[in-house]
Design an enzyme around this catalytic site. Structure first.
Site, PDB file in Angstrom:
ATOM      1  N   ASP A 162       0.820  -1.234   0.000  1.00 35.72           N
ATOM      2  CA  ASP A 162       0.000   0.000   0.000  1.00 35.72           C
ATOM      3  C   ASP A 162       0.846   1.272   0.000  1.00 35.72           C
ATOM      4  O   ASP A 162       0.413   2.316   0.512  1.00 35.72           O
ATOM      5  CB  ASP A 162      -0.955   0.029   1.206  1.00 35.72           C
ATOM      6  N   ASP A 183      -0.240  -4.308  -3.819  1.00 33.50           N
ATOM      7  CA  ASP A 183      -1.239  -3.228  -3.960  1.00 33.50           C
ATOM      8  C   ASP A 183      -0.595  -1.870  -3.729  1.00 33.50           C
ATOM      9  O   ASP A 183      -1.154  -1.005  -3.044  1.00 33.50           O
ATOM     10  CB  ASP A 183      -2.394  -3.407  -2.956  1.00 33.50           C
TER      11      ASP A 183
END
Ligand SMILES: *[C@@H]1O[C@H](CO)[C@@H](O)[C@H](O)[C@H]1NC(C)=O
Length: 376
Positions: A162, A183
């Site tokens: 992230d 991600d």
């Protein structure tokens, strides 16, 4: 009302000898601006970046430049929503680094080393890093962006999971370096990534255990939402395999346009983990990419194709993110910065302004063509 002489004299002398250091009005090349210098060695107005931000008046409405001299600043930094119009300028993204370590639970965006809640923000030549590395990989963003009309030029974002929480609002990332594994460019943002380097690396983690990573996880939830991620002229490299993305919400939109994709991109290209039962509505488009990872013969067959109009509208910055020309109206760095850059010129090409934006500066319009996605 009469001011007694003694007080008048006191005020006059006080102002003559006391020139508040942090409010130096600097006549830049475009308009007068306040310049605040942050320097760890004590030669600036502040030695911590957060203290400089704290000194900006609430509901600020004139651009204020905060210059951050070289150094690793171990701080968690936040630009609150009531402090818009801040321009952050580092010396060089290799040497001006904001670094913290926080992460782990489910409040992902809040773990970020650097958070922007304000609209109208621009940063140049700075690296944001999250060095939180627990035993198992966890959410640990280097930056979380919640504001609208936010641009980053020649900045670095370094983390594992992230890394770049591109949460909400219209954003431009130009000539940036983004490093991560899982991600690591994700959120509900409405963003163009132009000329960026995307480096897939698992950091201290063993990618033979974790498998291929995921570059994007875009969160468009409904057909009416205006958001999506567009990558133009970027370079995808790394030392771990990765999917170009796994759509995070049903109507996710991601476009890779004329990117260089190295052999770390897995042949399937895209992963449906988050939207398993809704694979028809997510759009992931690869247009004219080159490099060994760009071969589409084994790509997944699910997903919605963008029609020409939708694709063109996403690719054009003026229809996708810059409808009200906010990009041209953000200030370039002051001359001092330009002088410094000239003196230490490394013939770098990574700091660029998209050709579309090297134009006249137009007044801000009031239109706000940005629809907040709903979140359940
Ligand atoms: C990508 O990251 C790895 C690991 O940090 C590093 O060795 C490599 O030089 C980086 N590649 C680029 C192009 O920056």
């Amino acid at each position: 009302m009469q001011i007694p002489w003694s007080i008048f004299l006191y005020l006059t002398i006080f102002h003559l000898i006391y020139i508040p250091p942090r409010l130096t009005v600097f006549a830049g090349d475009v308009k007068p601006r306040t310049v605040i210098v942050v320097d760890q060695s004590g030669h600036g107005h502040f030695s911590k970046l957060q203290h400089a931000i704290d000194s900006v008046p609430e509901h600020n409405y004139k651009w204020i430049e905060i210059q951050v001299r070289a150094g690793v600043y171990r701080e968690k930094v936040e630009i609150p929503s009531n402090k818009p119009y801040i321009s952050l300028v580092g010396d060089d993204r290799d040497t001006t680094v904001i670094q913290w370590w926080d992460g782990g639970g489910s409040a992902t965006p809040e773990y970020a080393t650097f958070s922007v809640y304000a609209d109208n923000f621009v940063a140049r030549h700075i690296t944001f890093k999250n060095s939180f590395h627990p035993v198992t990989i966890s959410q640990a963003p280097a930056a979380s962006i919640f504001g609208d009309k936010v641009a980053f030029y020649d900045c670095g974002f370094i983390g594992v999971q992230d890394t770049l929480t591109d949460f909400l609002g219209r954003h431009l990332f130009d000539g940036c370096y983004i490093e991560g594994y899982i991600d690591f460019i994700w959120g509900y943002g409405q963003s163009i990534y132009h000329g960026c380097t995307i480096n897939v690396t698992s950091g201290p983690y063993n990618d033979r255990i974790y498998g291929a990573g995921y570059i994007t996880a875009q969160g468009r939830e409904s057909i009416e939402d205006t958001n999506g991620f567009v990558f133009k002229y970027c370079k995808v490299v790394g030392n771990s395999y990765a999917y170009l993305g796994r759509p995070y919400q049903t109507y996710s939109r991601v476009v890779f346009y004329k990117n260089y994709l190295s052999d770390i991109v897995v042949p399937q290209g895209w992963n449906p983990a988050f939207i398993f039962g809704h694979r028809g509505s997510a759009a992931h488009e690869e247009v004219d990419c080159v490099g060994p990872g760009s071969d589409k013969s084994q790509r997944v067959k699910w997903g919605r194709n963008l029609n020409t109009d939708e694709l063109n509208s996403l690719l054009n910055p003026n229809t996708f993110i810059n409808q009200d020309h906010w990009i041209e109206n953000q200030p370039p760095p002051t001359k001092r910065r330009a002088l410094h850059k000239f003196l230490t010129s490394k013939t770098t090409t990574r700091s660029t302004t998209m050709p579309e934006f090297r134009q006249r500066r137009t007044p801000l319009s009031r239109s706000f063509p940005f629809v907040h996605p709903r979140r359940g």
